[in-house]
Design a protein around this motif. Structure first.
Motif, PDB file in Angstrom:
ATOM      1  N   TYR A 106       1.332   6.207 -26.848  1.00 59.26           N
ATOM      2  CA  TYR A 106       2.287   5.495 -26.007  1.00 59.26           C
ATOM      3  C   TYR A 106       3.596   6.258 -26.048  1.00 59.26           C
ATOM      4  CZ  TYR A 106      -1.223   1.923 -26.733  1.00 59.26           C
ATOM      5  OH  TYR A 106      -2.416   1.244 -26.790  1.00 59.26           O
ATOM      6  N   VAL A 107       4.201   6.463 -24.883  1.00 62.60           N
ATOM      7  CA  VAL A 107       5.436   7.228 -24.834  1.00 62.60           C
ATOM      8  C   VAL A 107       6.499   6.510 -24.012  1.00 62.60           C
ATOM      9  CG1 VAL A 107       4.293   9.460 -25.177  1.00 62.60           C
ATOM     10  CG2 VAL A 107       4.705   8.659 -22.856  1.00 62.60           C
ATOM     11  N   GLY A 108       7.732   6.699 -24.451  1.00 60.96           N
ATOM     12  CA  GLY A 108       8.903   6.286 -23.698  1.00 60.96           C
ATOM     13  C   GLY A 108       9.680   7.535 -23.353  1.00 60.96           C
ATOM     14  N   ARG A 109      10.367   7.515 -22.242  1.00 61.25           N
ATOM     15  CA  ARG A 109      11.088   8.705 -21.776  1.00 61.25           C
ATOM     16  C   ARG A 109      12.576   8.401 -21.620  1.00 61.25           C
ATOM     17  NH1 ARG A 109       7.258  12.492 -20.146  1.00 61.25           N
ATOM     18  NH2 ARG A 109       5.193  11.606 -19.900  1.00 61.25           N
ATOM     19  N   ASP A 110      13.385   9.460 -21.808  1.00 59.40           N
ATOM     20  CA  ASP A 110      14.825   9.314 -21.594  1.00 59.40           C
ATOM     21  C   ASP A 110      15.126   9.465 -20.102  1.00 59.40           C
ATOM     22  OD1 ASP A 110      14.780  12.075 -21.036  1.00 59.40           O
ATOM     23  OD2 ASP A 110      15.678  12.627 -22.968  1.00 59.40           O
ATOM     24  N   ASP A 111      16.387   9.424 -19.736  1.00 65.65           N
ATOM     25  CA  ASP A 111      16.784   9.503 -18.330  1.00 65.65           C
ATOM     26  C   ASP A 111      16.364  10.803 -17.658  1.00 65.65           C
ATOM     27  OD1 ASP A 111      17.898   6.998 -18.554  1.00 65.65           O
ATOM     28  OD2 ASP A 111      19.923   7.750 -18.948  1.00 65.65           O
ATOM     29  N   ALA A 112      16.201  11.872 -18.434  1.00 59.77           N
ATOM     30  CA  ALA A 112      15.781  13.165 -17.893  1.00 59.77           C
ATOM     31  C   ALA A 112      14.252  13.290 -17.813  1.00 59.77           C
ATOM     32  CB  ALA A 112      16.354  14.304 -18.741  1.00 59.77           C
ATOM     33  N   GLY A 113      13.516  12.276 -18.258  1.00 63.40           N
ATOM     34  CA  GLY A 113      12.059  12.313 -18.229  1.00 63.40           C
ATOM     35  C   GLY A 113      11.420  12.909 -19.463  1.00 63.40           C
ATOM     36  N   ARG A 114      12.224  13.287 -20.442  1.00 64.18           N
ATOM     37  CA  ARG A 114      11.713  13.873 -21.686  1.00 64.18           C
ATOM     38  C   ARG A 114      11.243  12.749 -22.616  1.00 64.18           C
ATOM     39  NH1 ARG A 114      15.153  17.096 -26.160  1.00 64.18           N
ATOM     40  NH2 ARG A 114      13.419  18.152 -27.141  1.00 64.18           N
ATOM     41  N   ILE A 115      10.140  12.984 -23.319  1.00 63.73           N
ATOM     42  CA  ILE A 115       9.628  11.957 -24.232  1.00 63.73           C
ATOM     43  C   ILE A 115      10.628  11.730 -25.353  1.00 63.73           C
ATOM     44  CG2 ILE A 115       7.805  11.396 -25.891  1.00 63.73           C
ATOM     45  CD1 ILE A 115       5.851  12.848 -24.022  1.00 63.73           C
ATOM     46  N   SER A 116      11.032  10.469 -25.500  1.00 61.21           N
ATOM     47  CA  SER A 116      11.995  10.102 -26.541  1.00 61.21           C
ATOM     48  C   SER A 116      11.394   9.163 -27.582  1.00 61.21           C
ATOM     49  CB  SER A 116      13.237   9.459 -25.914  1.00 61.21           C
ATOM     50  OG  SER A 116      12.865   8.337 -25.135  1.00 61.21           O
ATOM     51  N   THR A 117      10.256   8.556 -27.243  1.00 56.88           N
ATOM     52  CA  THR A 117       9.543   7.677 -28.167  1.00 56.88           C
ATOM     53  C   THR A 117       8.062   7.981 -28.060  1.00 56.88           C
ATOM     54  OG1 THR A 117      11.163   5.889 -27.914  1.00 56.88           O
ATOM     55  CG2 THR A 117       8.984   5.266 -28.700  1.00 56.88           C
ATOM     56  N   TRP A 118       7.371   8.036 -29.208  1.00 52.24           N
ATOM     57  CA  TRP A 118       5.939   8.303 -29.240  1.00 52.24           C
ATOM     58  C   TRP A 118       5.300   7.412 -30.293  1.00 52.24           C
ATOM     59  CZ3 TRP A 118       3.067  10.022 -33.441  1.00 52.24           C
ATOM     60  CH2 TRP A 118       1.737  10.390 -33.170  1.00 52.24           C
ATOM     61  N   LEU A 119       4.201   6.767 -29.932  1.00 57.64           N
ATOM     62  CA  LEU A 119       3.425   5.971 -30.878  1.00 57.64           C
ATOM     63  C   LEU A 119       1.945   6.303 -30.725  1.00 57.64           C
ATOM     64  CD1 LEU A 119       5.840   3.738 -29.907  1.00 57.64           C
ATOM     65  CD2 LEU A 119       4.660   2.499 -31.685  1.00 57.64           C
ATOM     66  N   LEU A 120       1.239   6.287 -31.831  1.00 60.76           N
ATOM     67  CA  LEU A 120      -0.211   6.418 -31.843  1.00 60.76           C
ATOM     68  C   LEU A 120      -0.733   5.330 -32.757  1.00 60.76           C
ATOM     69  CD1 LEU A 120      -2.805   8.072 -31.096  1.00 60.76           C
ATOM     70  CD2 LEU A 120      -2.481   9.251 -33.262  1.00 60.76           C
ATOM     71  N   CYS A 121      -1.486   4.407 -32.175  1.00 61.25           N
ATOM     72  CA  CYS A 121      -2.076   3.310 -32.943  1.00 61.25           C
ATOM     73  C   CYS A 121      -3.579   3.486 -32.856  1.00 61.25           C
ATOM     74  CB  CYS A 121      -1.648   1.964 -32.376  1.00 61.25           C
ATOM     75  SG  CYS A 121       0.141   1.754 -32.261  1.00 61.25           S
ATOM     76  N   HIS A 122      -4.206   3.936 -33.950  1.00 64.43           N
ATOM     77  CA  HIS A 122      -5.635   4.217 -33.945  1.00 64.43           C
ATOM     78  C   HIS A 122      -6.428   2.958 -33.659  1.00 64.43           C
ATOM     79  CE1 HIS A 122      -5.339   8.329 -35.284  1.00 64.43           C
ATOM     80  NE2 HIS A 122      -4.484   7.960 -36.224  1.00 64.43           N
ATOM     81  N   GLN A 123      -7.426   3.101 -32.794  1.00 60.18           N
ATOM     82  CA  GLN A 123      -8.291   1.974 -32.488  1.00 60.18           C
ATOM     83  C   GLN A 123      -9.018   1.535 -33.754  1.00 60.18           C
ATOM     84  OE1 GLN A 123     -10.680   3.515 -29.226  1.00 60.18           O
ATOM     85  NE2 GLN A 123      -9.434   2.330 -27.817  1.00 60.18           N
ATOM     86  N   GLY A 124      -9.037   0.246 -33.983  1.00 60.39           N
ATOM     87  CA  GLY A 124      -9.694  -0.299 -35.161  1.00 60.39           C
ATOM     88  C   GLY A 124      -8.856  -0.180 -36.426  1.00 60.39           C
ATOM     89  N   GLY A 125      -7.685   0.456 -36.313  1.00 60.31           N
ATOM     90  CA  GLY A 125      -6.811   0.629 -37.477  1.00 60.31           C
ATOM     91  C   GLY A 125      -5.766  -0.469 -37.566  1.00 60.31           C
ATOM     92  N   THR A 126      -4.931  -0.364 -38.578  1.00 59.46           N
ATOM     93  CA  THR A 126      -3.893  -1.372 -38.786  1.00 59.46           C
ATOM     94  C   THR A 126      -2.491  -0.767 -38.785  1.00 59.46           C
ATOM     95  OG1 THR A 126      -4.078  -1.128 -41.183  1.00 59.46           O
ATOM     96  CG2 THR A 126      -5.441  -2.838 -40.148  1.00 59.46           C
ATOM     97  N   ILE A 127      -2.409   0.557 -38.634  1.00 55.11           N
ATOM     98  CA  ILE A 127      -1.128   1.269 -38.733  1.00 55.11           C
ATOM     99  C   ILE A 127      -0.834   2.017 -37.439  1.00 55.11           C
ATOM    100  CG2 ILE A 127       0.092   3.145 -39.943  1.00 55.11           C
ATOM    101  CD1 ILE A 127      -0.235   0.687 -41.670  1.00 55.11           C
ATOM    102  N   CYS A 128       0.437   2.003 -37.047  1.00 64.03           N
ATOM    103  CA  CYS A 128       0.896   2.826 -35.928  1.00 64.03           C
ATOM    104  C   CYS A 128       1.766   3.944 -36.487  1.00 64.03           C
ATOM    105  CB  CYS A 128       1.748   2.016 -34.958  1.00 64.03           C
ATOM    106  SG  CYS A 128       0.844   0.798 -34.005  1.00 64.03           S
ATOM    107  N   ARG A 129       1.551   5.140 -35.999  1.00 59.38           N
ATOM    108  CA  ARG A 129       2.458   6.259 -36.269  1.00 59.38           C
ATOM    109  C   ARG A 129       3.485   6.224 -35.156  1.00 59.38           C
ATOM    110  NH1 ARG A 129       0.594   9.787 -40.106  1.00 59.38           N
ATOM    111  NH2 ARG A 129      -1.572   9.504 -40.668  1.00 59.38           N
ATOM    112  N   HIS A 130       4.738   6.385 -35.522  1.00 55.01           N
ATOM    113  CA  HIS A 130       5.833   6.184 -34.573  1.00 55.01           C
ATOM    114  C   HIS A 130       6.863   7.287 -34.801  1.00 55.01           C
ATOM    115  CE1 HIS A 130       8.815   2.908 -32.934  1.00 55.01           C
ATOM    116  NE2 HIS A 130       9.148   4.107 -32.483  1.00 55.01           N
ATOM    117  N   ALA A 131       7.307   7.907 -33.738  1.00 57.23           N
ATOM    118  CA  ALA A 131       8.357   8.927 -33.824  1.00 57.23           C
ATOM    119  C   ALA A 131       9.299   8.735 -32.646  1.00 57.23           C
ATOM    120  CB  ALA A 131       7.762  10.327 -33.804  1.00 57.23           C
ATOM    121  N   PHE A 132      10.581   9.016 -32.891  1.00 58.26           N
ATOM    122  CA  PHE A 132      11.553   8.913 -31.808  1.00 58.26           C
ATOM    123  C   PHE A 132      12.682   9.894 -32.042  1.00 58.26           C
ATOM    124  CE2 PHE A 132      12.942   5.856 -34.972  1.00 58.26           C
ATOM    125  CZ  PHE A 132      14.323   5.983 -35.008  1.00 58.26           C
ATOM    126  N   ARG A 133      13.401  10.201 -30.961  1.00 55.77           N
ATOM    127  CA  ARG A 133      14.534  11.119 -31.055  1.00 55.77           C
ATOM    128  C   ARG A 133      15.782  10.395 -30.570  1.00 55.77           C
ATOM    129  NH1 ARG A 133      12.868  15.904 -29.029  1.00 55.77           N
ATOM    130  NH2 ARG A 133      11.036  15.105 -28.002  1.00 55.77           N
TER     131      ARG A 133
END
Length: 130
Positions: free
Chosen positions: A57-84
């Motif tokens: 899952y990604v969110g983008r800033d006003d310029a269209g660059r990815i500013s938020t990223w999440l990966l939540c594995h199917q069947g898992g309980t944890i999300c990896r999350h990164a943002f700038r």
């Protein structure tokens, strides 16, 4: 395992990719838009040679660059999350149950990161390779 799940990584430069697992412009992955969820673009990711599909899952800033990223594995309980923000990249993990509150989690992590700075740098952020 609890220590790994509780870890936060802060990179004091503006990385090209928010996380090494972010599938984007990589021939080893096929990425297709799969809609929107919780205010983020949902991207279906197929890894070459792997039968299972993952979603990032990604969110983008006003310029269209990815500013938020999440990966939540199917069947898992944890999300990896990164943002700038402000030329700094923050990586963390949180429970899948907090996925819908990703923005609040991100704001709280940013507030905590900034609380450690004696003086916050000004000027253009450094750029570094992922």
């Amino acid at each position: 395992m609890e220590m790994i799940n509780a870890a936060v990584r802060v990179t004091l430069c503006d990385l090209e990719k928010l996380h090494v697992w972010q599938a984007q412009n990589d021939t080893n992955y096929k990425v297709e838009i799969a809609g929107m969820e919780a205010g983020l673009e949902k991207l279906a990711v197929e890894s070459r040679g792997s039968p299972r599909m993952e979603f990032q899952y990604v969110g983008r800033d006003d310029a269209g660059r990815i500013s938020t990223w999440l990966l939540c594995h199917q069947g898992g309980t944890i999300c990896r999350h990164a943002f700038r923000r402000e030329g700094v990249v923050v990586e963390l993990q949180h429970p899948l149950s907090q996925f819908a509150q990703w923005n609040e989690v991100q704001d709280a992590a940013w507030k905590r990161v900034k609380s450690f700075a004696v003086v916050w740098p000004d000027g253009q952020p450094n750029v570094c390779k992922s």
